[in-house]
Design a protein around this motif. Structure first.
Motif, PDB file in Angstrom:
ATOM      1  N   TYR A  47      22.315  10.067  44.996  1.00 52.16           N
ATOM      2  CA  TYR A  47      22.725   9.902  46.387  1.00 52.16           C
ATOM      3  C   TYR A  47      21.639   9.154  47.167  1.00 52.16           C
ATOM      4  N   PHE A  59      24.818  10.979  55.165  1.00 53.35           N
ATOM      5  CA  PHE A  59      25.201  10.487  53.851  1.00 53.35           C
ATOM      6  C   PHE A  59      25.447   8.973  53.900  1.00 53.35           C
ATOM      7  N   SER A  85      30.738   6.484  43.713  1.00 48.45           N
ATOM      8  CA  SER A  85      31.835   7.435  43.764  1.00 48.45           C
ATOM      9  C   SER A  85      32.336   7.656  45.194  1.00 48.45           C
ATOM     10  N   GLU A  86      31.411   7.654  46.168  1.00 48.68           N
ATOM     11  CA  GLU A  86      31.798   7.749  47.568  1.00 48.68           C
ATOM     12  C   GLU A  86      30.807   6.959  48.411  1.00 48.68           C
ATOM     13  N   LYS A  87      31.270   6.465  49.544  1.00 51.99           N
ATOM     14  CA  LYS A  87      30.366   5.826  50.490  1.00 51.99           C
ATOM     15  C   LYS A  87      30.833   6.108  51.901  1.00 51.99           C
ATOM     16  N   TYR A 117      29.837  18.823  43.889  1.00 53.74           N
ATOM     17  CA  TYR A 117      29.951  19.254  45.268  1.00 53.74           C
ATOM     18  C   TYR A 117      29.437  20.658  45.474  1.00 53.74           C
TER      19      TYR A 117
END
Lengths: 116, 114
Positions: free
Chosen positions: A33, A45, A55-57, A101
């Motif tokens: 991260y 974040f 995976s996520e932004k 998570y």
């Protein structure tokens, strides 16, 4: 105890320049991260990375930002053309495989980026 | 939208004066709540994970508890070395995909005077 290491600890750059922030996550962790913390504000974040892809932004992570895992140990954040508002502390973090998570994050001590 | 709210923003205690910090959250389906400690100029350091209402965790002078709506970090007989910012984080649903992102509150800045 294994730890996340970040370099440099402080980076000063001029507006419009490219910067690369480097991180070495904990060796057996597979989730990575980047977070940032503007002075006096909360930890925000930016992006998460797993299996060599994002995976996520967040909305903050626009086209000026990119991440890369160039080898088996390093994880980098590149800002292509820095702006004054990019000045912040940037934290790299990693967590164990499994259920990311609900695995705690292990943070480095950050890179303080100052854009002039 | 998922929210994490911490109170108070700042807390000054005398050494030995016990108190509690609060973290309230609004997430659909809690998937763990995390407490971290952050010293000035450093990255957050993991303290506790709590998963279900009624759960408690302890470490030295710190005890974390969890209800369905909030978590408390109780500090018993604090010492000056407990001075730090205490952060709470919960996994909240990512807007772009189906996973969850650890989302932090603004923290409580604790100063313990000798």
């Amino acid at each position: 105890e294994p730890e996340v290491t970040q370099t440099p600890s402080h980076q000063v750059t001029q507006m419009g320049q490219e910067v690369i922030l480097r991180c070495v996550p904990i060796s057996n962790h597979l989730y990575f991260y980047w977070y940032r913390q503007i002075l006096g504000q909360k930890v925000e974040f930016l992006v998460s990375f797993y299996n060599n892809e994002i995976s996520e932004k967040s909305e903050i992570f626009d086209d000026q930002f990119s991440v890369e895992r160039p080898d088996g140990s390093n994880f980098t954040l590149k800002i292509r053309s820095t702006k004054l508002e990019d000045s912040a502390m940037y934290f790299c973090a990693s967590s164990e495989i499994g259920r990311p998570y609900n695995s705690p994050l292990h943070f480095g001590n950050g890179t303080r980026l100052t854009v002039t | 939208e998922d929210q994490v709210t911490q109170s108070p923003e700042a807390l000054r205690l005398q050494e030995g004066e016990s108190s509690s910090l609060n973290c309230s959250y609004t997430v659909s389906g809690l998937r763990g709540l995390f407490w971290y400690r952050q010293d000035p100029g450093k990255g957050p350091e993991f303290l506790f994970t709590l998963y279900s209402a009624g759960e408690e965790k302890e470490k030295e002078r710190l005890k974390a508890t969890l209800t369905k709506k909030e978590s408390f970090l109780h500090i018993t007989a604090p010492k000056p070395e407990d001075s730090a910012t205490y952060l709470c984080a919960v996994p909240s649903a990512a807007t772009s995909g189906g996973s969850y992102i650890p989302t932090f509150g603004r923290g409580t800045s604790l100063i313990v005077h000798p």
